[in-house]
Design a protein around this motif. Structure first.
Motif, short mmCIF file in Angstrom:
data_model
loop_
_atom_site.label_atom_id
_atom_site.label_comp_id
_atom_site.label_asym_id
_atom_site.label_seq_id
_atom_site.Cartn_x
_atom_site.Cartn_y
_atom_site.Cartn_z
N ILE A 517 84.93 75.76 106.55
CA ILE A 517 86.06 76.51 106.02
C ILE A 517 85.95 77.99 106.39
O ILE A 517 86.95 78.66 106.65
CB ILE A 517 86.18 76.32 104.49
CG1 ILE A 517 87.42 77.03 103.94
CG2 ILE A 517 85.00 76.89 103.75
CD1 ILE A 517 88.34 76.15 103.25
N GLU A 518 84.71 78.47 106.46
CA GLU A 518 84.53 79.88 106.84
C GLU A 518 85.01 80.13 108.26
O GLU A 518 85.65 81.14 108.55
CB GLU A 518 83.07 80.27 106.69
CG GLU A 518 82.61 80.22 105.24
CD GLU A 518 81.13 80.52 105.08
OE1 GLU A 518 80.41 80.48 106.10
OE2 GLU A 518 80.71 80.78 103.95
N GLU A 519 84.69 79.17 109.16
CA GLU A 519 85.11 79.32 110.55
C GLU A 519 86.63 79.30 110.64
O GLU A 519 87.24 80.08 111.36
CB GLU A 519 84.51 78.22 111.42
CG GLU A 519 83.03 78.39 111.72
CD GLU A 519 82.15 77.94 110.57
OE1 GLU A 519 82.69 77.55 109.51
OE2 GLU A 519 80.92 77.98 110.70
N HIS A 520 87.24 78.37 109.88
CA HIS A 520 88.70 78.30 109.89
C HIS A 520 89.31 79.61 109.42
O HIS A 520 90.25 80.13 110.03
CB HIS A 520 89.19 77.17 108.98
CG HIS A 520 89.02 75.81 109.57
ND1 HIS A 520 89.59 75.46 110.77
CD2 HIS A 520 88.35 74.71 109.14
CE1 HIS A 520 89.26 74.21 111.07
NE2 HIS A 520 88.52 73.73 110.09
N ALA A 521 88.75 80.13 108.34
CA ALA A 521 89.30 81.37 107.80
C ALA A 521 89.11 82.51 108.80
O ALA A 521 90.02 83.32 109.01
CB ALA A 521 88.60 81.72 106.48
N ALA A 522 87.94 82.53 109.45
CA ALA A 522 87.69 83.60 110.42
C ALA A 522 88.66 83.50 111.58
O ALA A 522 89.20 84.51 112.05
CB ALA A 522 86.24 83.53 110.91
N ALA A 523 88.91 82.26 112.05
CA ALA A 523 89.85 82.10 113.16
C ALA A 523 91.25 82.51 112.74
O ALA A 523 91.97 83.19 113.49
CB ALA A 523 89.83 80.64 113.61
N ALA A 524 91.65 82.12 111.52
CA ALA A 524 92.98 82.47 111.03
C ALA A 524 93.12 83.98 110.92
O ALA A 524 94.14 84.56 111.33
CB ALA A 524 93.23 81.82 109.67
N ALA A 525 92.07 84.62 110.40
CA ALA A 525 92.14 86.08 110.24
C ALA A 525 92.15 86.77 111.59
O ALA A 525 92.84 87.77 111.78
CB ALA A 525 90.95 86.55 109.40
N ALA A 526 91.39 86.21 112.55
CA ALA A 526 91.38 86.82 113.89
C ALA A 526 92.76 86.75 114.51
O ALA A 526 93.24 87.72 115.11
CB ALA A 526 90.35 86.11 114.76
N ALA A 527 93.42 85.59 114.36
CA ALA A 527 94.77 85.45 114.91
C ALA A 527 95.72 86.41 114.21
O ALA A 527 96.61 87.00 114.83
CB ALA A 527 95.25 84.01 114.74
N PHE A 528 95.50 86.59 112.89
CA PHE A 528 96.39 87.44 112.10
C PHE A 528 96.27 88.90 112.53
O PHE A 528 97.26 89.63 112.56
CB PHE A 528 96.03 87.30 110.62
CG PHE A 528 96.98 87.94 109.67
CD1 PHE A 528 98.13 87.26 109.27
CD2 PHE A 528 96.75 89.20 109.17
CE1 PHE A 528 99.01 87.84 108.39
CE2 PHE A 528 97.64 89.79 108.29
CZ PHE A 528 98.77 89.10 107.90
N SER A 529 95.06 89.33 112.85
CA SER A 529 94.88 90.76 113.11
C SER A 529 95.01 91.13 114.58
O SER A 529 94.85 92.29 114.91
CB SER A 529 93.53 91.26 112.57
OG SER A 529 92.71 90.22 112.18
N ASP A 530 95.30 90.17 115.44
CA ASP A 530 95.41 90.49 116.86
C ASP A 530 96.84 90.91 117.19
O ASP A 530 97.72 90.08 117.36
CB ASP A 530 94.99 89.27 117.69
CG ASP A 530 94.84 89.64 119.14
OD1 ASP A 530 95.43 90.66 119.55
OD2 ASP A 530 94.13 88.92 119.86
N ARG A 531 97.05 92.22 117.25
CA ARG A 531 98.41 92.71 117.42
C ARG A 531 99.01 92.31 118.76
O ARG A 531 100.16 91.89 118.84
CB ARG A 531 98.44 94.23 117.29
CG ARG A 531 99.83 94.81 117.20
CD ARG A 531 99.79 96.33 117.25
NE ARG A 531 99.19 96.80 118.49
CZ ARG A 531 99.84 96.85 119.65
NH1 ARG A 531 101.09 96.50 119.71
NH2 ARG A 531 99.22 97.27 120.74
#
Lengths: 632, 115
Positions: A517-531
């Motif tokens: 779940i941590e990896e999923h969250a990290a991937a989701a957050a990375a996608a979210f913050s990539d302008r």
């Protein structure tokens, strides 16, 4: 391909379903029997949750863009309105859906005579929240913001028969309307500078430029308006009044969804629009956001310890957590955002369970005062376990999902070079969890001294006995109906009120046990913050997206997680110690000293709308000055 | 002209907030909130304004209509008016309830319910 088409059709439907359901209930509530209204509302909430969960899963591979009526951008120029769905936003929408389901099931027996309007408002609230999480358009964001806000005002004042809810609703509506105006002015200024309302397009227009005064003011107005909703100090004064007086099932939605949406918007706007500004604005903005986050976390925790009104206590716990989420998101790294997201889910579920547990007390014992309820928890064992467990989850008890979030957050702070942030977070978490545990021990174990509020000057901030003992309208109606018997002593707690909080806690446990779940969250957050990737996906210029596929954040190392488990257990123990100290007879002098030391802080929470607006204005000015420093 | 409009925006917003902060009457307070809100509307209209532009109605235009003012900003202002109306109505309904329960319209009187 077929699958992709069908899932992108889900995007608008997930907003349309709750809206249509709300319209249906509003139109036909008189014709439908009570059970049908409840069933329809729950079915719609479940359907919405399912749809948003599908979106969460489907958008994990990359952002899904939906253009209304097919008005796609031509040659990089946006002409239509879009939904830009990512796993983080869709996940937030799913959380909203889940909490609405729980609240509606809980309402089944909580309100004796739920009129159709309550369910209608809740469903519109849900539609607004989903819209808010999915949209890629700044003005649509504002509309969703106001939709959520106006339904929330109405829900707060739902029990308009009593002065408490009236005051809560008026303070809430006045301060948050000013926040909405601030947001709209910010939108107008951004449009004046860039000629667009689309987040991606505005971001492209500002990228690489130096911020001028107009952009600085636009950011301050936008962020300030959203931070009012997020109840960040000094914009937070409305929150305890609103949460303390809203019907308890509604508090679940407020604490778990609404305030978090404010933070979501700040980070969304920062990541998509302002993060591309030239001049290394990130580190300075991080300082600003972390400052606000730390103050909020600490003030919320201190105030939570000072409360004896359970709903106000949970309100301040919520506020303290919002500060912690702002710390996580304000680190402006994907890992910090991932940690904050998992905390939003984990703590949101726990806080909701706590509010629902308090609702049982209110329903059965007609009081939400910790002092009045001392030793009166017997017979409500399930609720006692729920509240104690919820409080421990607030202290990041492993293996619940909030402990994963906490570990990620601490790692993220370390990476940025702020290892002391862990201490701030731990202290706030311990204090707020300890406050809830103290209340639980007093109510169910009968610990602490018998009612002697003179020994606790902290009671000064609590609403008086009158309004404390006053239940929600539903409770009052119930009381009049059952006026023959002792208020609820013999009544059994309906299963629909016992199960939802336990289910919510179980979901938190299940998510915590989900591997990766941590990896999923990290991937989701990375996608979210990539302008750049976001802009490329929205504007259809697929330049940077291939590159981003490989740039998923390194997940936290297992060793760090093991250390995190120990830290979390330490926090749980510390929270228990805080609860014991808060109740122990020998520590009375310490408590008195603490209460005297924080008296000025409690005094600030006067509940006067004029004071609250003054603070709000001062906060906007402060934020503008800090933004000038950070961006210019 | 433009400077004057922005001055009006700042004035309306600040005087509205001043009214909310110092109000001794809840109805007065709600109206002050509307005053502050009208600042946002003026701001939006000013941002979308073009001197000499005609209204953004694009039917039966003359041959050379010239520039139009920005319809997007007008749509925003219109939405804001709707939101404002909803909030004002809701607040006034709450104020009526306050008067029913407490018999007063003093915002500070609500505080008496808390302690």
């Amino acid at each position: 391909m077929d699958l992709a088409v069908s899932t992108s059709a889900v995007i608008p439907v997930s907003v349309a379903v709750p809206l249509a359901g709300a319209a249906l209930l509003a139109g036909f509530s008189r014709l439908l029997p009570r059970w049908a209204r409840d069933l329809i509302a729950i079915a719609i909430a479940v359907a919405t949750t399912t749809l948003t969960l599908i979106l969460t899963a489907a958008s994990a591979g990359g952002p899904m863009i939906y253009w209304f009526s097919g008005w796609r951008p031509s040659a990089g120029m946006v002409i239509g309105i879009d939904y830009a769905v990512g796993p983080l936003g869709a996940g937030m929408a799913s959380l909203a859906g889940l909490l609405v389901c729980a609240a509606l099931v809980y309402c089944w027996r909580y309100f004796d005579s739920a009129r159709g309007r309550h369910h209608t408002l809740v469903l519109i609230f849900l539609a607004g929240s989903v819209d808010f999480c999915l949209t890629g358009d700044l003005f649509n964001l504002f509309v969703a913001f106001e939709l959520v806000a106006v339904t929330a005002f109405a829900l707060t004042g739902y029990n308009a028969g009593y002065p408490g809810p009236l005051q809560g609703a008026i303070n809430f509506a006045v301060t948050n309307s000013l926040g909405g105006m601030s947001v709209l002015m910010g939108i107008g200024l951004l449009y004046a500078r860039t000629g667009s309302l689309n987040l991606a397009q505005i971001g492209q227009a500002l990228a690489g430029r130096h911020a001028d005064g107009l952009v600085v003011v636009a950011f301050a107005l936008l962020a300030g308006g959203f931070l009012v909703k997020a109840a960040v100090v000094p914009f937070h004064f409305w929150l305890p009044d609103a949460y303390g007086s809203a019907p308890t099932p509604v508090c679940v939605l407020f604490a778990g969804v609404m305030s978090e949406l404010g933070l979501f918007a700040v980070i969304r706007v920062w990541d998509t629009v302002f993060s591309g500004l030239a001049g290394g604005v990130g580190p300075r903005m991080r300082t600003v956001l972390l400052g606000f986050g730390i103050v909020t976390a600490v003030v919320g925790a201190v105030m939570a310890l000072a409360q004896h009104h359970l709903k106000r206590m949970l309100a301040f716990v919520t506020m303290s957590h919002l500060g912690i989420y702002l710390i996580g998101a304000g680190l402006l790294t994907p890992l910090g955002l991932a940690g904050a997201s998992l905390l939003v889910i984990g703590d949101g579920l726990a806080k909701s369970a706590l509010f629902l547990g308090v609702g049982v007390l209110q329903h059965q014992r007609a009081s939400v005062s910790e002092l009045k309820l001392r030793g009166r928890g017997r017979g409500l064992a399930v609720t006692g376990v729920t509240i104690a467990l919820g409080a421990l989850v607030l202290a990041d008890l492993p293996p619940f999902v909030s402990s994963d979030g906490h570990a990620l957050l601490v790692d993220a702070a370390d990476q940025v070079g702020l290892p002391w942030m862990e201490i701030v977070i731990a202290a706030s978490v311990i204090a707020s969890s300890g406050a809830v545990l103290r209340a639980a021990a007093r109510i169910w174990l009968g610990w602490g001294e018998a009612e002697s509020s003179d020994a606790d000057p902290g009671a000064a901030d609590d609403p008086g006995e009158e309004s404390e003992g006053r239940p929600d309208t539903a409770g009052a109606e119930e009381q009049t109906q059952h006026s023959g018997e002792q208020p609820g002593q013999q009544r059994r707690v309906p299963l629909t009120m016992l199960l939802p909080p336990l289910v919510l806690l179980a979901v938190g446990l299940g998510l915590g046990l989900t591997s990766g779940i941590e990896e999923h969250a990290a991937a989701a957050a990375a996608a979210f913050s990539d302008r750049t990737a976001y802009a490329a996906a929205v504007l259809g210029t697929r330049s940077g997206s291939v590159d981003t596929g490989g740039r998923i954040v390194v997940p936290a190392s297992p060793a760090a997680s093991a250390g995190g488990v120990l830290t979390d257990l330490g926090q749980v123990l510390a929270a228990l110690c805080v609860a014991v100290i808060a109740l122990d007879r020998r520590a009375r002098r310490l408590r008195r000293a603490l209460a005297a030391g924080t008296g000025w802080l409690r005094g600030l929470h006067s509940g006067l709308v004029g004071d609250q607006v003054t603070w709000l204005t001062a906060g906007l000015a402060l934020l503008a000055a800090l933004s000038e420093w950070a961006l210019h | 002209m433009s400077v004057l409009a922005y001055g009006v925006v700042a004035w309306l917003f600040l005087i509205g907030i001043y009214g909310v902060v110092t109000s001794r009457n809840l109805i007065h307070l709600v109206v002050c909130l509307s005053v502050a809100q009208s600042a946002t509307d003026v701001l939006l209209l000013e941002i979308g304004y073009r001197s000499g532009g005609h209204a953004p109605v694009f039917v039966s235009l003359p041959a050379h209509p010239g520039p139009a003012v920005d319809a997007v900003m007008q749509a925003l202002a219109l939405t804001d008016v709707v939101v404002g109306a909803a909030v004002t109505a809701l607040l006034l309904a709450l104020v009526v309830q306050v008067h029913k329960r407490a018999g007063t319209l003093d915002p500070d009187a609500l505080r008496a319910t808390r302690d």
